[in-house]
Motif scaffolding. Structure first.
Motif, PDB file in Angstrom:
ATOM      1  N   LYS A 141      22.624  54.079  11.425  1.00  0.00           N
ATOM      2  CA  LYS A 141      22.979  53.706   9.946  1.00  0.00           C
ATOM      3  C   LYS A 141      23.421  54.907   9.139  1.00  0.00           C
ATOM      4  N   VAL A 142      22.357  55.987   9.436  1.00  0.00           N
ATOM      5  CA  VAL A 142      22.521  56.848   8.472  1.00  0.00           C
ATOM      6  C   VAL A 142      23.772  57.992   8.917  1.00  0.00           C
ATOM      7  N   THR A 143      23.631  58.206  10.167  1.00  0.00           N
ATOM      8  CA  THR A 143      24.635  58.975  10.794  1.00  0.00           C
ATOM      9  C   THR A 143      26.146  58.403  10.621  1.00  0.00           C
ATOM     10  N   ASP A 144      26.162  57.348  10.705  1.00  0.00           N
ATOM     11  CA  ASP A 144      27.516  56.261  10.627  1.00  0.00           C
ATOM     12  C   ASP A 144      27.833  56.766   8.935  1.00  0.00           C
ATOM     13  N   ARG A 145      27.213  56.933   8.001  1.00  0.00           N
ATOM     14  CA  ARG A 145      27.677  57.147   6.619  1.00  0.00           C
ATOM     15  C   ARG A 145      27.421  58.671   6.585  1.00  0.00           C
ATOM     16  N   ASP A 146      27.036  59.443   7.148  1.00  0.00           N
ATOM     17  CA  ASP A 146      27.006  60.957   7.006  1.00  0.00           C
ATOM     18  C   ASP A 146      28.191  61.647   7.454  1.00  0.00           C
ATOM     19  N   VAL A 147      29.425  61.249   6.610  1.00  0.00           N
ATOM     20  CA  VAL A 147      30.700  61.757   6.840  1.00  0.00           C
ATOM     21  C   VAL A 147      30.978  63.232   6.864  1.00  0.00           C
ATOM     22  N   PHE A 148      30.124  63.954   5.831  1.00  0.00           N
ATOM     23  CA  PHE A 148      30.151  65.329   5.768  1.00  0.00           C
ATOM     24  C   PHE A 148      29.468  66.160   6.619  1.00  0.00           C
ATOM     25  N   GLY A 149      28.384  65.429   7.282  1.00  0.00           N
ATOM     26  CA  GLY A 149      27.574  66.188   8.277  1.00  0.00           C
ATOM     27  C   GLY A 149      26.447  67.139   7.672  1.00  0.00           C
ATOM     28  N   SER A 150      25.483  66.163   7.256  1.00  0.00           N
ATOM     29  CA  SER A 150      24.173  66.677   6.238  1.00  0.00           C
ATOM     30  C   SER A 150      23.401  67.569   7.066  1.00  0.00           C
ATOM     31  N   SER A 151      22.610  68.550   6.715  1.00  0.00           N
ATOM     32  CA  SER A 151      21.916  69.571   7.230  1.00  0.00           C
ATOM     33  C   SER A 151      20.726  68.869   8.031  1.00  0.00           C
ATOM     34  N   GLY A 152      20.170  67.654   7.743  1.00  0.00           N
ATOM     35  CA  GLY A 152      18.988  67.139   8.190  1.00  0.00           C
ATOM     36  C   GLY A 152      19.377  66.426   9.434  1.00  0.00           C
ATOM     37  N   ARG A 153      20.312  66.169   9.869  1.00  0.00           N
ATOM     38  CA  ARG A 153      20.675  65.449  10.884  1.00  0.00           C
ATOM     39  C   ARG A 153      20.111  66.159  12.302  1.00  0.00           C
ATOM     40  N   GLU A 154      20.285  67.315  12.599  1.00  0.00           N
ATOM     41  CA  GLU A 154      19.726  68.050  13.711  1.00  0.00           C
ATOM     42  C   GLU A 154      18.028  67.791  13.710  1.00  0.00           C
ATOM     43  N   THR A 155      17.424  68.079  12.897  1.00  0.00           N
ATOM     44  CA  THR A 155      16.135  68.032  12.801  1.00  0.00           C
ATOM     45  C   THR A 155      15.700  66.407  13.045  1.00  0.00           C
ATOM     46  N   THR A 156      16.417  65.467  12.663  1.00  0.00           N
ATOM     47  CA  THR A 156      16.092  64.189  12.786  1.00  0.00           C
ATOM     48  C   THR A 156      16.283  63.963  14.192  1.00  0.00           C
ATOM     49  N   GLU A 157      17.419  64.267  14.759  1.00  0.00           N
ATOM     50  CA  GLU A 157      17.696  63.958  16.190  1.00  0.00           C
ATOM     51  C   GLU A 157      16.640  64.585  17.095  1.00  0.00           C
ATOM     52  N   ARG A 158      16.164  65.950  16.884  1.00  0.00           N
ATOM     53  CA  ARG A 158      14.830  66.496  17.459  1.00  0.00           C
ATOM     54  C   ARG A 158      13.685  65.690  17.394  1.00  0.00           C
ATOM     55  N   ALA A 159      13.175  65.119  16.116  1.00  0.00           N
ATOM     56  CA  ALA A 159      12.175  64.333  15.971  1.00  0.00           C
ATOM     57  C   ALA A 159      12.219  62.957  16.671  1.00  0.00           C
ATOM     58  N   LEU A 160      13.398  62.636  16.715  1.00  0.00           N
ATOM     59  CA  LEU A 160      13.538  61.159  17.495  1.00  0.00           C
ATOM     60  C   LEU A 160      13.481  61.309  19.060  1.00  0.00           C
ATOM     61  N   GLY A 161      13.871  62.619  19.661  1.00  0.00           N
ATOM     62  CA  GLY A 161      13.824  63.066  21.007  1.00  0.00           C
ATOM     63  C   GLY A 161      12.167  63.138  21.167  1.00  0.00           C
ATOM     64  N   ASP A 162      11.781  63.817  20.296  1.00  0.00           N
ATOM     65  CA  ASP A 162      10.197  64.107  20.409  1.00  0.00           C
ATOM     66  C   ASP A 162       9.494  62.724  20.478  1.00  0.00           C
ATOM     67  N   CYS A 163       9.798  61.636  19.791  1.00  0.00           N
ATOM     68  CA  CYS A 163       9.180  60.246  19.805  1.00  0.00           C
ATOM     69  C   CYS A 163       9.410  59.629  21.025  1.00  0.00           C
ATOM     70  N   GLU A 164      10.631  59.675  21.672  1.00  0.00           N
ATOM     71  CA  GLU A 164      11.002  59.116  23.059  1.00  0.00           C
ATOM     72  C   GLU A 164      10.305  59.974  24.147  1.00  0.00           C
ATOM     73  N   GLN A 165      10.229  61.216  24.044  1.00  0.00           N
ATOM     74  CA  GLN A 165       9.101  61.775  25.120  1.00  0.00           C
ATOM     75  C   GLN A 165       7.686  61.255  24.829  1.00  0.00           C
ATOM     76  N   ALA A 166       7.332  61.268  23.668  1.00  0.00           N
ATOM     77  CA  ALA A 166       6.074  60.747  23.676  1.00  0.00           C
ATOM     78  C   ALA A 166       5.821  59.361  24.175  1.00  0.00           C
ATOM     79  N   LEU A 167       6.850  58.444  23.723  1.00  0.00           N
ATOM     80  CA  LEU A 167       6.756  57.325  24.007  1.00  0.00           C
ATOM     81  C   LEU A 167       6.850  57.095  25.914  1.00  0.00           C
ATOM     82  N   GLU A 168       7.472  57.950  26.364  1.00  0.00           N
ATOM     83  CA  GLU A 168       7.664  58.039  27.779  1.00  0.00           C
ATOM     84  C   GLU A 168       6.319  58.414  28.600  1.00  0.00           C
TER      85      GLU A 168
END
Length: 182
Positions: A141-168
């Motif tokens: 939802k946030v990325t859908d409305r992030d039409v200008f490419g805010s700087s926090g997106r990459e960090t958040t993607e990494r954090a979610l990737g870390d969550c996925e790895q931890a869950l695995e």
């Protein structure tokens, strides 16, 4: 209109709701926040002009009118100060990204509690999978409305990737504990 790029402008919702009951103001504020709109000043909310944001603001305008309020929806371009409005919009997205990163930390803490309690069950795995899906949906939802490419997106993607790895990793432990060895 697809994405808001230079010159596509903004949608402005200028509204007034009755002062009583106060829950009406809260309802409108929550809806505006959930859409990712920014306030240019009291009762003037802005979103980049896209078909989706127009639909959302039109729906909210109807809700305000149904509350016996007044609301005008306008499309505009900034004659001066565009960069400030854009920066405010990007800062709002970065705040949302930061909230997601905080929830990712909570996710890791929850998994750590399961390890500390030696609690490796399918029920706990399912709960944690649901939590991760919620985080992923929120991020979408946030990325859908992030039409200008805010700087926090990459960090958040990494954090979610870390969550996925931890869950695995946790899932593999659940499978081992339950004797399935997947």
């Amino acid at each position: 209109m697809t994405e808001n790029s230079e010159g596509q402008g903004w949608l402005l919702l200028i509204y007034r709701v009755p002062p009583e009951p106060t829950r009406l103001r809260s309802t409108v504020w929550r809806r505006i926040k959930s859409l990712g709109a920014i306030y240019l000043q009291n009762s003037v909310a802005a979103l980049p002009a896209t078909p989706a944001t127009e639909r959302s603001f039109r729906k909210l305008r109807r809700e305000i009118l149904d509350m016996s309020g007044t609301a005008v929806l306008m499309q505009s371009t900034a004659l001066a100060g565009e960069s400030g409005v854009r920066e405010q919009f990007q800062a709002a997205r970065n705040d949302e990204y930061e909230e997601i990163v905080d929830k990712c930390q909570d996710f890791h803490a929850q998994l750590q509690k399961e390890y500390d309690a030696n609690h490796f069950t399918y029920a706990e795995l399912e709960e944690n999978e649901v939590d991760l899906v919620k985080l992923r949906n929120w991020f979408a939802k946030v990325t859908d409305r992030d039409v200008f490419g805010s700087s926090g997106r990459e960090t958040t993607e990494r954090a979610l990737g870390d969550c996925e790895q931890a869950l695995e990793t946790y899932a593999n432990r659940v499978y081992a504990e339950e004797g399935e060895g997947h």
